[in-house]
Each structure stands twice: as structure tokens, then as C-alpha cells.
Design an enzyme around this catalytic site. Sequence first.
Site, PDB file in Angstrom:
ATOM      1  CD  GLU A 205       7.150  -5.484  -1.690  1.00  0.00           C
ATOM      2  OE1 GLU A 205       7.679  -4.832  -2.197  1.00  0.00           O
ATOM      3  OE2 GLU A 205       7.442  -6.764  -1.214  1.00  0.00           O
TER       4      GLU A 205
ATOM      5  CB  CYS B 173       3.317   0.191  -6.528  1.00  0.00           C
ATOM      6  SG  CYS B 173       3.547  -1.364  -6.625  1.00  0.00           S
TER       7      CYS B 173
ATOM      8  N   GLY C  69       0.790  -1.251   0.005  1.00  0.00           N
ATOM      9  CA  GLY C  69      -0.105  -0.003   0.112  1.00  0.00           C
ATOM     10  C   GLY C  69       0.989   1.236  -0.031  1.00  0.00           C
ATOM     11  CB  SER C  70       0.142   4.817   0.541  1.00  0.00           C
ATOM     12  OG  SER C  70      -0.215   4.964   2.199  1.00  0.00           O
ATOM     13  CB  THR C  71       5.238   5.487   1.459  1.00  0.00           C
ATOM     14  OG1 THR C  71       5.901   5.050   0.404  1.00  0.00           O
ATOM     15  CG2 THR C  71       6.262   5.805   2.477  1.00  0.00           C
TER      16      THR C  71
ATOM     17  CB  VAL D 298      -0.937   3.285   5.095  1.00  0.00           C
ATOM     18  CG1 VAL D 298      -1.700   1.805   5.759  1.00  0.00           C
ATOM     19  CG2 VAL D 298      -2.192   4.045   4.718  1.00  0.00           C
ATOM     20  N   GLY D 299       2.054   2.757   5.554  1.00  0.00           N
ATOM     21  CA  GLY D 299       3.224   1.799   5.844  1.00  0.00           C
ATOM     22  C   GLY D 299       3.929   2.208   7.034  1.00  0.00           C
TER      23      GLY D 299
END
Lengths: 496, 585
Positions: free
Chosen positions: A267, A301, A245-247, A249-250
Site C-alpha cells: 500500500e 495516503c 509506506g512510500s512508493t 521504499v515499496g
Amino acid sequence: MSSIASIFHRPELFGFDQPVAPTTVHGNRFTSNSNKWFSVDNPATAQEIGKVTDLTVEDTKKAVDAASNAFKSFKNTTHVQRSELLSRWASLLEENKEDLIKMVTLENGKPVSHADMEVSTSIGYLKWYAGEAVRIYGDVAPSSLQMNNFILSVKQPIGVAGLITPWNFPSAMITRKGGAALAAGCTLVAMPATRTPYTCIALAKLALEAGFPEGVFNVITTSNVSENGKELTTNPLIRKISFTGSTDVGKIIMSQSSSTVKKISMELGGNAPFIVFPDFPVDQAVESLYNIKFFSAGEVCVCPNRVYVHKDIYEDFSKKLAEKVKSIKVGNGLDPSTALGPLISKEGCDKITKHIDDSVSKGAKVLAGGKRITDKGGYFFEPTVLTGMDQNMVVACEETFGPLASLFKFDNTDQVLEWANDTEVGLAGYVFTKNLTTLVHVAKELEVGLVGANIELVDEPFMSFGGIKQSGFGKEAGRHGVEEFMVIKEINLKAL
Amino acid sequence: MRTKDLTKSIQVGRVFINSTRWPVQVKERTFTTGKTEPTCGIHQLSFFKRDYCSVEGNHIIRNYNKITNKQDWKNKFGKYGGRREMSKMANQEWMSKIQDTELFDLKEQPARSFIGGKWVAASSGKVFDVEDPGHNRVIASVTDLAVEETREAIEIAHRAFQSYRHSSVRERAALLRRWYDLMLENADDLATMMTLENGKSLSDSKGEVIYAANFLDWFAGEALRINGDSHMASAPNNRILTVKQPVGVVGIITPWNFPAAMITRKVGAALAAGCTMVIRPAAETPFSAIALAKLAERAGVPAGVLNMITSDSAAEHGLELTTNPLVRKVSFTGSTNVGKLLANQSSSTLKKLSLELGGNAPFIVFEDADLQKAADALIACKFRGSGQTCVCANRIFVHSNVYTPFVQLVYDRVSQFRLGYGLDEGITHGPLVSRKAVHKVQEHVNDALNKGATALTGGSVASELGPCYFHPTVLVGAKQNMLIAQEETFGPVCALFEFSTEEEVLKLANSTPVGLAGYLFSKDISRIFRVAEALEVGMVGCNTGVVSDVLSPFGGVKESGYGREGSHHGISEYLDIKSLTISID
């Protein structure tokens, strides 16, 4: 049964036989006690596909307990058994491929041809992991002490894995993670994106049909991903989190997981540079860019976000690309002639608009497209080509995640490498040149985890997929995919 | 065909032939068994130094096997003939260049073999001379062991294996590391002696000593990494472990072209693996091997673990090493013909084999290559050791569009060479190892010239320097029907072939039964992969002329042999895999 259900051979795979689609927990169809549901929309029409049960944090806890109980026996299955289960699961995907393709297109919007590729890749992952399951090797190291002891390192499944997956590949992300976890001997709790839960519901059902024991594969469908996600990242029974997902949220997930020191694979977002040198045939480079940039509406991505074209071929390249892009047929993904479907949401359209406006205000030119398509009902956006881009524009530092090709002009290798690496993330990068020296140099210097050298394909089962910098860590598929779900145990064994 | 009046060039007695291969009529031949058989017609005979024959009238009537009849000839004509006095003079000359003569076991003559931790001479008292190809003088004599003594060495190695196999890997690593240090400390003496016995220039020798030492360092690290695997079994109650164990006694047979590196590359791996060994170095270059054994002894290799035998006869000792049942593994570097013989002999006891045999390396320059770089690489690759390495470019294929400029670049570089005695200052290229080698090179050159090639430079023996010197040669207009296209020249002859398409050159490059190294020069990444993958060789240099690196697996395909040396594969050649299946309750 709704009219949508009638297009499927097996509507019950997706829970269309119920008013609200149930999910799978502990090997059973599971509906939340709260009786809550959320609706899933088709982005091509902005109309409801159906209703799905909305799990609460309490339900998620139950799913984790189920996975934890199942792990006690599943970890002792043989590698051969797991390999066979994965092969059977792959065969079932094959058998139900048509239904899965249609559902991917319905809930994500991508054209059926792209959905077909995604489901085929998913099957490829499962077959790959079926082979990997029987190739989980450890080492025997020599000991410095005596000849009558061995140092063994053996690999064991890490435990319950929490999988958190995005909406852009409803099928491939579940199989890429889930296949690895199951090959390793882990049980799992998967939480698909709220926008695309149906594919995952079907995949779990097929896993059960393939013979995976109850509790091994659990699915959480929810409209409240942050609360349920937090449960997954903090529940001590979960030993591993794999997230795509997004950075942003990561980072949250990583922070939450730190309290119980979970092993994490991330990822995250990319901002892929796509560099074309003048010695490479322009037509071929345009073709490659077209294939990857407009694949799945650019919501990928590894999509090139910044296209760096050498000044000598810049005009030629942009003209040819624009021509090609203008001919793209935009429409509902279910129509087989469609090449570009809708974006996932209105927010997706807004982000492109913002990126285009910013670029144009700073001097960029729109060579093709540039506007939202409003007469088709869903979230359609014209495939767009921007020229005259420079490093000050938002696109240079933020992933667009849409059908926008932004062309930057560069002069020399050092300059383009500096630009290409001038970003916090590093997932994929592409270089196109016939010159070996340039190719090796650029491939080495690019700060990314995946390089497409004269090819736009960086994602297939044989490759270890993953990024560096703030694109995350950990590898999926390839030779390292299963390792992510295993722990190494060293045994110093002395014979008496 | 040329014929020659033999009575004028060959006398009865020990013959020092200065010419090779011409058709002679042979009436009868006597074999080592004593059997004499008549022959008919013209025979192509080769005479090498130390060949013995007798001549009657215009005909050779006997071609004795040099070994069995050597003593007879010595009895008849004296042990050293007139050459002894000359060699003494030579001795004083080179001895002054070496600091530690003990390193070569030269305190007393002759130099000895190393067996069971002791320096031993042949009980027969036999010796053989080692000649300096630069001056054609005897450097010194070396003890000439009988086959029985080699057999004894094998038995000693076998006894030593019973304890050495249990040595800790850390000990082995420390041993190799000490040996490495000692090689570097003695690098100057090792290089000087290498140039003396092999002829290569001192700078080449110094390079080899470092390269050779690096193998010991590498395998010191590898000793600590003898890893096996653990596997899950199909049956749930079983566990499978694989462990690696030393194969046993190893026979190591090495050539003269890399007197030190070929030994360390094999011995380093064998020692790290826990094997014991018997080494048989080439008779042309035993002193480098003697010195390595001395240093191994000083490094503390346990007695009997490393045995080194010196002998004039390669065949008999090779036969013993390849048929003795106590030897479990043979590693050989040398010619394809001898390799086949050794493989055949080893088959009777099914020994594990590593063979690094001859090559016929193609060196392909495409039209998009960086010609300057390609020419530099070609010089380094083709003329290293005066062309006497198995990875030397043998056939240089140049695209027709760049043929002329490339030839010019090569010519410019070759004309700057300084051919001469390897120990002299500023010499870039030394003599070949022997007259035999010179004859083969001359034969290849003559054949090429007869078939239409042109020598831009060189093409002949530099007789003003000595019989083993051959002028560095550049041949243009080389064709497939020439000997040089079919066989390895092993000399300083750069034969340039012209080609026009990739398909054509690949076909030409692969049309040889051997496949060791290959080189290609191009900037096109697709072509590099296409050609590198299509070349039927074990090692490919892409835009480089160097494929030898401790870290890179060295070895060939097709009739260039099998097995890999160096890299993480090197040690596995000396290890057996054992799988343990363990059932648990």
C-alpha cells in the site's frame, strides 16, 4: 517513572515500567543484547516521550525464528479458535482504548478526536477479521475426467508474514495487516515505524493477553529500518511481506523480496484527485474535503492532493473552504479542542513549504495559511489553501502529505480526467456529482483502486483497501483482506 | 351492468365466442365429475375459444368443462366443423415461408410429442388445433396427450436420470453448445413459426430466437462451473466439503409469450445441472417447443433426457407434473393464479419450485429524467410483444412537471407504429395471442375511460385487421382506482399516471401484491439508489427499459414468485447442495 507515564492507566503496556521500553519476541519482553536504544519524540513538543530498545539484525533473525517455530502449531489452530482470539484482542483494545488514543496522539501528534477514530477503526478491523476467520472458503470444482473425483481448492496460511508499517496510523496499519494475517493462521513479525513504536508495543502485549500463543506476534523496534527491513524481505523463513509506506521504499522492498519470491502486498503513496462538479452542493463538497484533507494533518495516503473544482463554482468553493480553514484550531493533540495537530517532523514541514513556494512562484495564490508555526515548539504548520493551481506545479505530481489544500480549476470532464490520471500512482480518488452519467463515467475512468463517490470515506473494514499503478497491489480488509495471507492449494482427489 | 340476449350470439354446439364477460343468469352448472348444482343470481362467465356450452332460452344452463366433453361435441358436430378447409388453404400459404417443415414435425399431421427419444402421438388419436392469431386460421394440429402419457414421460425421464446424472460436465456443455449452434442455423424458420403461432412481429421473433439461444450458450459455460465449497470445521479433525448435485426429474411448464426463450432458460440450466425433464409448452405455441425438441435431438441429447409433451389441457397435465413423486422440481412461468395452484399442488410432495409469475411493473419518470431516452425506453419496454411480457411496464408514473411533454413524446412514437400481420414487411407490432387477451385489454381500457381517462390514440380493437388486433393505446389521466392500476393488462396499453413526490410514487408503485420488474428514470444518483432500493421488485431498470439479459438474474419478489433464472444463479435452482463432513486422523 516519567511524568508522561502517569497519564496512562496502564503505563506498563508501553514499557514505561522499564528505563528502556522492551519489545515482544517469542511471547516475552525482549531487549536487545546490544543494549542500544533510541528515543521517541512527541512532534507537538519536539521533546522525548521515552526510550525504546533498538534491535539489531541479529535480534530480528531471532524474531523471525520465533515466528517460524510458532507457525508450526499456530497454522493448525481452528478457524473458530482464531476468530475467538481476534474477538478477545478487539475487546482488549476496547478496554484500553483511552490509553491507546493518548499514545497515538503522543507519538503521532494527531488530535485525540482523530486518534479516537483511528483506534475505533482498528477495533473494527479486528472484529471484521474475527468474522472472516470462520469464512475462509475454498471451492470444489467439477472434474472433466470422471464423476468419482473432485478438484478441491483449499486455502492455507502462507507462513510467516513480515509487516512493515508507517507512522501515520500507528494502530490501524498494524491491526489491518496483523488481523488478516492472524485470521489466516499466519504468525508475524511486525516492524513499526521508528517514530511510532509505542502503539505497536502495546498492541502486541494486548495480543498476548488475548491468548495468542507465544511467538505468533513479534515486534521489532529499531532505528535502523533499512537493515532490519532487509532482513525481513530476504530471510527465507518469511513467505509474505505486507508493507504500507512510500512508493520509493515499496520498490526497494519488492526488489529485495524478489530473491526469495515472497508474496507481497503494497500500500504505497497516492496523489488523490478530488473532483467537484458544479451540480453538487458546494457546502457539502467543502465539508467533505475539509473532513478528509485535514484529517490527521493531511498525513494520510488517501488524502486529496489535487482538488479539481469546476470553474463555475471555483470562486465560491475556494472562498468557503478558506473561511472554514481559517477557523481551524491548531495545537497539541492532547487538548480536546484541537482540530489540527503538528506534522510528524521538520521534514514534513519542509516538504509543504517547498510545495507552497513552488506553486506560488508559478502563479498560485495563498488564500489561507501558508507558513510554518514556530511559536508552539513542535512541527506545526498553518492549514493552507492554495488557488490558481496548474498541472506544472510540483503538487500536481507529488504527494504533499500535509495540511495543504491545492485547488485546481477545470472546465470539462475529459480535461479533468486527463489531469486526474496524469500521475504514476493511483490509490484513492473522489468524485462529487449528482449526475449519474458523470458519476459512473468518472468512477470508471479514474485510474485508482478506491473511489469515494459523493463521500470522502474510502477506508473502512468492509472495503477492500488498495491501489493500482505505482500505488501498489494487494487488498487489505474487506472480502479480500485475508486472502492476501493465504495460498490456494488445488487437490485433485480421486476415489478408488 | 350490460345484459345480453344470449340466444342471438350463442348457439348450441361448439361456440366461437367473439365477446367476453357479460353478466348472464346461470341456472345450473355441470362439473367434470358429472355433478350438477344449481346456481343463483348473476354470474360473470368468461368464454374463450374452444369453450362448450348449451343455451336454453335466454340462459346458459350448462357450462361444460371443455376437456372431458370435447369428444362428445366432436362426435355430435364433426371433428373440425367448417374450419378444416380454411386451414388447409392457410397451410399452403405459410408452409412456403418455412424451409424445413420437418423441424416442426409437420411431414405428417398431426405434429407429435417427443418422449424417450421418440416422436409419439396420443394413443387416443386426439388432436388440438393451433391457431394463427394474425389470421385466425388453424396452422396445424398437434397430438393431444392423455395424462397417462405424461406419467409415462415422467417415468422415462426418471430412468434416463439414472445415467444422465453421471454424464461428464464437458459432455453436457458440448451438447448445449451444439444445440445453440443449431438454433442459430435454424433461426429464420424458428422466428417465422414463432410469429405464426404467437403473432408477434417478425423482428420481435428474431430477437427472441437469439435471446433464447444465448441461454444455451451461457449454460454450456455454467455446466463447467458447478462449484462447491470447502470449509474448515469447528472440530479440528473434521473437513467439510459441499458438492452440488442435480435435483432429479424436472417438470417445466412454459407460457406462450416467449415460446422459445422460456424453454431454453429453464431447460438450458436443467441440462447443464444434469437433470432430466418433461416440458409442457403452452397449447397456444407448441410448435416452437417441438422445433426446440427436434434440434435437441439433432444435437444429441440422450433419449429420455429431454421429453416434451403437447396437450390442450394445461390443468390436468400440470397436476400430474406437480404431484408425481418422481418429479423433484417444477419450474413454471405464467400467471400468479396458476403459480399459486401449482405451488399448492407441489406441496404434497415438497417439490423444489421456481416460479416466474405475473408482474405489474411501475415505470417511473422523474422530473430530472432525460425524457427522450425515457420515452424510447418506454416504447421498447411497454410495447415489446405488443405488451405481452411479464416485465412490460404496466403503470407509467410521470412527474407532473414533465407529464405533458412526456406524453407528447410517447404519443409521437406510438403514432409511428405499424400494426399488422407479423410476417408482413415493415410491421412493428402484431396481434395479441388470442381473443381472450383482446377482451381483457378492452376491458381495462373501457374501465379506464369510464373512470375519466382519455385515449390519445387507440383504445379499440382493430377489427379491420382481425379480432386479435388491438390498436396501440395511450391513455392519459390514469388513476389508482382503475383496473389497469391493479392488474397486469398484458397488452398494448400505455397508461400514464401523474405524480408529484418521490414518497407518493413509491407508495403507489409498491401498492400491488406482485413485484417483478420496475423502471425508473432520473439523473440524480441519490434518488436512483433510494428508489431502486425501495421498489418492491426483483429487477430494476435504472434509465433503461430492458432488464432481460442472460447474465442478469431474472425473477421476482412478493407474488411474482421466487427463484432466479439466467446468470450464475440460474443453474443453482436445479442443483441440491450436499455437505460432506470428513473426519481425518
